[in-house]
Design a protein around this motif. Structure first.
Motif, PDB file in Angstrom:
ATOM      1  N   HIS A 179      31.566  17.751   3.825  1.00 20.10           N
ATOM      2  CA  HIS A 179      30.897  16.624   3.184  1.00 20.10           C
ATOM      3  C   HIS A 179      29.409  16.599   3.514  1.00 20.10           C
ATOM      4  N   LYS A 180      29.053  17.153   4.640  1.00 17.86           N
ATOM      5  CA  LYS A 180      27.641  17.221   5.031  1.00 17.86           C
ATOM      6  C   LYS A 180      26.981  18.503   4.543  1.00 17.86           C
ATOM      7  N   GLY A 181      27.765  19.422   3.966  1.00 16.86           N
ATOM      8  CA  GLY A 181      27.211  20.681   3.481  1.00 16.86           C
ATOM      9  C   GLY A 181      27.145  21.751   4.545  1.00 16.86           C
ATOM     10  N   ARG A 182      28.023  21.665   5.513  1.00 17.21           N
ATOM     11  CA  ARG A 182      28.055  22.655   6.585  1.00 17.21           C
ATOM     12  C   ARG A 182      29.458  23.215   6.739  1.00 17.21           C
ATOM     13  N   LEU A 183      29.535  24.459   7.123  1.00 19.06           N
ATOM     14  CA  LEU A 183      30.800  25.085   7.490  1.00 19.06           C
ATOM     15  C   LEU A 183      30.538  25.794   8.808  1.00 19.06           C
ATOM     16  N   GLY A 186      38.432  14.191  17.142  1.00 18.67           N
ATOM     17  CA  GLY A 186      39.380  14.450  16.074  1.00 18.67           C
ATOM     18  C   GLY A 186      39.807  15.899  16.072  1.00 18.67           C
ATOM     19  N   ASN A 187      40.780  16.182  15.222  1.00 17.33           N
ATOM     20  CA  ASN A 187      41.277  17.557  15.170  1.00 17.33           C
ATOM     21  C   ASN A 187      40.322  18.435  14.367  1.00 17.33           C
ATOM     22  N   SER A 188      40.590  19.694  14.347  1.00 18.38           N
ATOM     23  CA  SER A 188      39.669  20.637  13.719  1.00 18.38           C
ATOM     24  C   SER A 188      39.610  20.439  12.208  1.00 18.38           C
ATOM     25  N   LEU A 189      40.714  20.048  11.584  1.00 20.34           N
ATOM     26  CA  LEU A 189      40.703  19.831  10.140  1.00 20.34           C
ATOM     27  C   LEU A 189      39.757  18.690   9.780  1.00 20.34           C
ATOM     28  N   THR A 190      39.790  17.625  10.560  1.00 19.62           N
ATOM     29  CA  THR A 190      38.901  16.498  10.315  1.00 19.62           C
ATOM     30  C   THR A 190      37.452  16.928  10.452  1.00 19.62           C
ATOM     31  N   ARG A 191      37.154  17.708  11.463  1.00 21.24           N
ATOM     32  CA  ARG A 191      35.771  18.172  11.659  1.00 21.24           C
ATOM     33  C   ARG A 191      35.333  19.095  10.532  1.00 21.24           C
ATOM     34  N   ILE A 192      36.241  19.932  10.045  1.00 22.08           N
ATOM     35  CA  ILE A 192      35.910  20.831   8.934  1.00 22.08           C
ATOM     36  C   ILE A 192      35.601  20.014   7.683  1.00 22.08           C
ATOM     37  N   ILE A 193      36.438  19.024   7.391  1.00 16.76           N
ATOM     38  CA  ILE A 193      36.229  18.182   6.208  1.00 16.76           C
ATOM     39  C   ILE A 193      34.924  17.409   6.327  1.00 16.76           C
ATOM     40  N   GLN A 194      34.643  16.858   7.488  1.00 15.75           N
ATOM     41  CA  GLN A 194      33.380  16.143   7.687  1.00 15.75           C
ATOM     42  C   GLN A 194      32.196  17.090   7.513  1.00 15.75           C
ATOM     43  N   GLY A 195      32.329  18.302   8.014  1.00 14.88           N
ATOM     44  CA  GLY A 195      31.257  19.289   7.853  1.00 14.88           C
ATOM     45  C   GLY A 195      31.041  19.654   6.395  1.00 14.88           C
TER      46      GLY A 195
END
Length: 88
Positions: free
Chosen positions: A35-39, A24-33
């Motif tokens: 939700h998991k409590g990671r940046l 996926g694109n970087s925005l999707t990975r950022i949003i998923q992160g």
């Protein structure tokens, strides 16, 4: 046999999801992160908790102030309506 087939299918679906998770694109990975409590590689669970509590507080105080303001406006309209009806 059927239960074993369902378990294997479920395991396959889980592995497939985990494999796609990195795609996926970087925005999707950022949003998923988030939700998991990671940046990125930082653990920001406490920041997310503080932000959530702050939003709850701001929402509650905004509702309280709006109700208070609406009550004052309602009283003001009633007074004006009473003055108009007495004047006629």
């Amino acid at each position: 046999m059927e239960q074993g087939g369902n378990a294997a299918s479920s395991d396959l679906q889980q592995r497939s999801f985990e494999a796609r998770e990195g795609e996926g694109n970087s925005l999707t990975r950022i949003i998923q992160g988030l939700h998991k409590g990671r940046l990125g590689t930082m653990d920001i669970k406490w920041v997310i908790d503080v932000a959530a509590i702050s939003m709850i507080f701001l929402t509650s105080s905004g509702i309280y102030l709006s109700v208070k303001l609406l009550a004052v406006q309602r009283k003001s309209r009633k007074k004006r309506a009473l003055k108009v009806s007495e004047g006629q």
